[in-house]
Motif scaffolding. Structure first.
Motif, PDB file in Angstrom:
ATOM      1  N   LEU A 129       0.833  -1.208   0.000  1.00 25.93           N
ATOM      2  CA  LEU A 129       0.000   0.000   0.000  1.00 25.93           C
ATOM      3  C   LEU A 129       0.865   1.254   0.000  1.00 25.93           C
ATOM      4  O   LEU A 129       0.533   2.249  -0.657  1.00 25.93           O
ATOM      5  CB  LEU A 129      -0.941  -0.003   1.214  1.00 25.93           C
ATOM      6  CG  LEU A 129      -2.075  -1.038   1.179  1.00 25.93           C
ATOM      7  CD1 LEU A 129      -2.811  -1.077   2.518  1.00 25.93           C
ATOM      8  CD2 LEU A 129      -3.044  -0.738   0.040  1.00 25.93           C
ATOM      9  N   GLU A 130       1.995   1.213   0.723  1.00 27.37           N
ATOM     10  CA  GLU A 130       2.914   2.355   0.705  1.00 27.37           C
ATOM     11  C   GLU A 130       3.493   2.550  -0.697  1.00 27.37           C
ATOM     12  O   GLU A 130       3.650   3.669  -1.171  1.00 27.37           O
ATOM     13  CB  GLU A 130       4.036   2.153   1.722  1.00 27.37           C
ATOM     14  CG  GLU A 130       3.591   2.242   3.159  1.00 27.37           C
ATOM     15  CD  GLU A 130       2.999   3.599   3.493  1.00 27.37           C
ATOM     16  OE1 GLU A 130       3.533   4.623   3.021  1.00 27.37           O
ATOM     17  OE2 GLU A 130       1.981   3.634   4.211  1.00 27.37           O
ATOM     18  N   PHE A 131       3.815   1.433  -1.368  1.00 26.70           N
ATOM     19  CA  PHE A 131       4.283   1.520  -2.751  1.00 26.70           C
ATOM     20  C   PHE A 131       3.234   2.170  -3.647  1.00 26.70           C
ATOM     21  O   PHE A 131       3.530   3.047  -4.452  1.00 26.70           O
ATOM     22  CB  PHE A 131       4.594   0.121  -3.289  1.00 26.70           C
ATOM     23  CG  PHE A 131       5.930  -0.415  -2.891  1.00 26.70           C
ATOM     24  CD1 PHE A 131       7.087   0.268  -3.178  1.00 26.70           C
ATOM     25  CD2 PHE A 131       6.024  -1.638  -2.237  1.00 26.70           C
ATOM     26  CE1 PHE A 131       8.327  -0.239  -2.822  1.00 26.70           C
ATOM     27  CE2 PHE A 131       7.254  -2.158  -1.887  1.00 26.70           C
ATOM     28  CZ  PHE A 131       8.413  -1.454  -2.178  1.00 26.70           C
ATOM     29  N   SER A 132       1.996   1.698  -3.522  1.00 23.27           N
ATOM     30  CA  SER A 132       0.954   2.125  -4.452  1.00 23.27           C
ATOM     31  C   SER A 132       0.585   3.598  -4.288  1.00 23.27           C
ATOM     32  O   SER A 132       0.177   4.250  -5.254  1.00 23.27           O
ATOM     33  CB  SER A 132      -0.295   1.260  -4.271  1.00 23.27           C
ATOM     34  OG  SER A 132      -0.868   1.449  -2.986  1.00 23.27           O
ATOM     35  N   THR A 133       0.718   4.140  -3.093  1.00 23.99           N
ATOM     36  CA  THR A 133       0.389   5.553  -2.888  1.00 23.99           C
ATOM     37  C   THR A 133       1.451   6.478  -3.459  1.00 23.99           C
ATOM     38  O   THR A 133       1.181   7.658  -3.697  1.00 23.99           O
ATOM     39  CB  THR A 133       0.220   5.862  -1.392  1.00 23.99           C
ATOM     40  OG1 THR A 133       1.452   5.590  -0.710  1.00 23.99           O
ATOM     41  CG2 THR A 133      -0.897   5.025  -0.783  1.00 23.99           C
ATOM     42  N   GLY A 134       2.649   5.957  -3.661  1.00 26.20           N
ATOM     43  CA  GLY A 134       3.725   6.778  -4.194  1.00 26.20           C
ATOM     44  C   GLY A 134       4.378   7.688  -3.183  1.00 26.20           C
ATOM     45  O   GLY A 134       5.236   8.495  -3.525  1.00 26.20           O
ATOM     46  N   ARG A 135       3.977   7.535  -1.908  1.00 24.01           N
ATOM     47  CA  ARG A 135       4.557   8.423  -0.884  1.00 24.01           C
ATOM     48  C   ARG A 135       5.946   7.961  -0.463  1.00 24.01           C
ATOM     49  O   ARG A 135       6.799   8.767  -0.121  1.00 24.01           O
ATOM     50  CB  ARG A 135       3.640   8.465   0.354  1.00 24.01           C
ATOM     51  CG  ARG A 135       2.316   9.148   0.151  1.00 24.01           C
ATOM     52  CD  ARG A 135       1.635   9.396   1.489  1.00 24.01           C
ATOM     53  NE  ARG A 135       1.425   8.164   2.220  1.00 24.01           N
ATOM     54  CZ  ARG A 135       0.254   7.551   2.299  1.00 24.01           C
ATOM     55  NH1 ARG A 135      -0.802   8.048   1.667  1.00 24.01           N
ATOM     56  NH2 ARG A 135       0.113   6.442   2.996  1.00 24.01           N
TER      57      ARG A 135
END
Length: 392
Positions: free
Chosen positions: A287-293
């Motif tokens: 999920l951290e990957f997918s948000t791009g943050r």
């Protein structure tokens, strides 16, 4: 607001590679042969990496590590092994003097596993008195070029002996991010070196634990802190990267402690059904990957194995919450143990786990092909795979 980690994005939806052992794919090589900028050539090495949280458990002297290290295949040039909790994370070990007995024991067992067959071959050739064959086998011997322990975090790097002359500028950097933000119960040990003309950095991490809401932010902060505070010395005769992300090829491995953002009951039911797809959709790290943050520019292989945590020690059963048992903490399964990488010269070939029951974690391992630049006029006798048309 946490700072951004790096640039680029993880692509998690990679082509399914099937359930093959590491040794089955170790002979895969590129068909291409190409020069680099008309001056430098490219050589490829097989790099074995693994992370294992051993839960403060001391291995028995007769524990066989050959399956974990896939050492019978004799297919790898470099081993990078990262451990967490090689000692219990109690006040004595965190605040007291370093206990190096356990790391010494692990190194001894690793060396024995990597060199077991080679020592037998050398003995046989000493008997036959064939000096040429004996010299060839001795060149296959693995040696530890660097190891470092910080409380429970321990990293050990091994290479073939005939590769050692081409490795230089080895350095280590430790960052404690645990109690008070600086003690070594959590944090990282990073080892870097230059192989031929290519710089490598391997980072062994143990990030903040916990399954409560908001704990993911602590893990994100630990990751940022490690990348920010890790520093290496500059080279005396050449410019070298001082920060992790400045290196050509980087592998980050460890107990990153990211959990699954579902209710524990639902997580357990999905694990029982082996419904990995829904679980992975709610994996905190992905999920951290997918948000791009965060973690932009890092890559991870497709996860096709069971959650690596939390098992009953010496068992294949997960640690479910038993009603009425005092002192038992809820620990829903999760993929806590991960291996990430970045760098255009790295190609991951396999990503899997193996069934060692020493602790409540399973070891995770990844195999890479790593490309290295070498000057066109340099000689190399280390037995690596040459991609340039001018290399032998």
């Amino acid at each position: 607001m946490l700072p951004r980690l790096v640039t680029g994005k993880l692509s998690h939806h990679q082509k399914r590679c099937g359930h093959r052992s590491i040794s089955e794919i170790s002979d895969v090589v590129d068909e291409t042969k190409r020069p680099l900028d008309g001056q430098n050539d490219i050589l490829r090495y097989r790099v074995f990496t693994s992370t294992w949280n051993v839960g403060g458990m001391t291995p028995s002297g007769d524990m066989d590590l050959e399956d974990w290290l896939d050492s019978r295949a004799n297919s790898y040039d470099i081993y990078v092994l990262g451990f967490q909790e090689i000692v219990p994370l109690n006040a004595r070990n965190v605040l007291g003097p370093r206990n190096s007995c356990i790391s010494t024991k692990w190194n001894s067992m690793i060396g024995e596993a990597l060199n077991k067959k080679r020592e037998g071959a050398v003995l046989h050739q000493e008997i036959t008195n064939n000096s040429a064959m004996k010299r060839s086998v001795q060149e296959e011997h693995f040696r530890c070029i660097m190891s470092k322990q910080m409380v429970g975090i321990f990293m050990s790097v091994w290479v073939r002996s005939n590769l050692r002359p081409y490795i230089h500028h080895m350095n280590v950097s430790c960052v404690g991010s645990g109690i008070m933000g600086y003690l070594g119960n959590k944090g990282s040990v990073s080892i870097r070196f230059v192989l031929h003309e290519t710089s490598f950095c391997f980072v062994c991490c143990h990030l903040a634990s916990g399954g409560k809401q908001g704990d993911v932010l602590l893990r994100n902060f630990d990751a940022v802190d490690i990348l920010t505070r890790t520093r290496f010395p500059d080279g005396a005769t050449q410019e070298l990267p001082k920060k992790i992300l400045g290196h050509d090829e980087v592998v980050l491995l460890g107990d990153l402690n990211y959990r699954i953002s579902l209710e524990e009951t639902e997580t357990r039911l999905l694990v029982e059904d082996k419904n990995w797809s829904i679980l992975l959709e709610n994996d905190q790290l992905l999920l951290e990957f997918s948000t791009g943050r965060h973690f932009e520019g890092w890559q991870e292989g497709q996860i096709m194995f069971s959650p690596t945590y939390k098992y009953h020690p010496n068992s294949d059963q997960y640690y479910w919450c038993f009603d009425g048992v005092p002192g038992k903490k809820k620990r829903a399964p999760a993929w806590c143990d991960r291996i990430l990488w970045r760098g255009k010269g790295l190609k991951q070939i396999q990503y899997d786990t193996c069934n060692y029951r020493l602790s409540d974690h399973r070891p995770v391992r990844a195999l890479f092909h790593a490309e290295c630049e070498i000057r066109g006029d340099a000689d190399c006798a280390c037995g690596c795979i040459a991609l340039s048309s001018t290399s032998e």
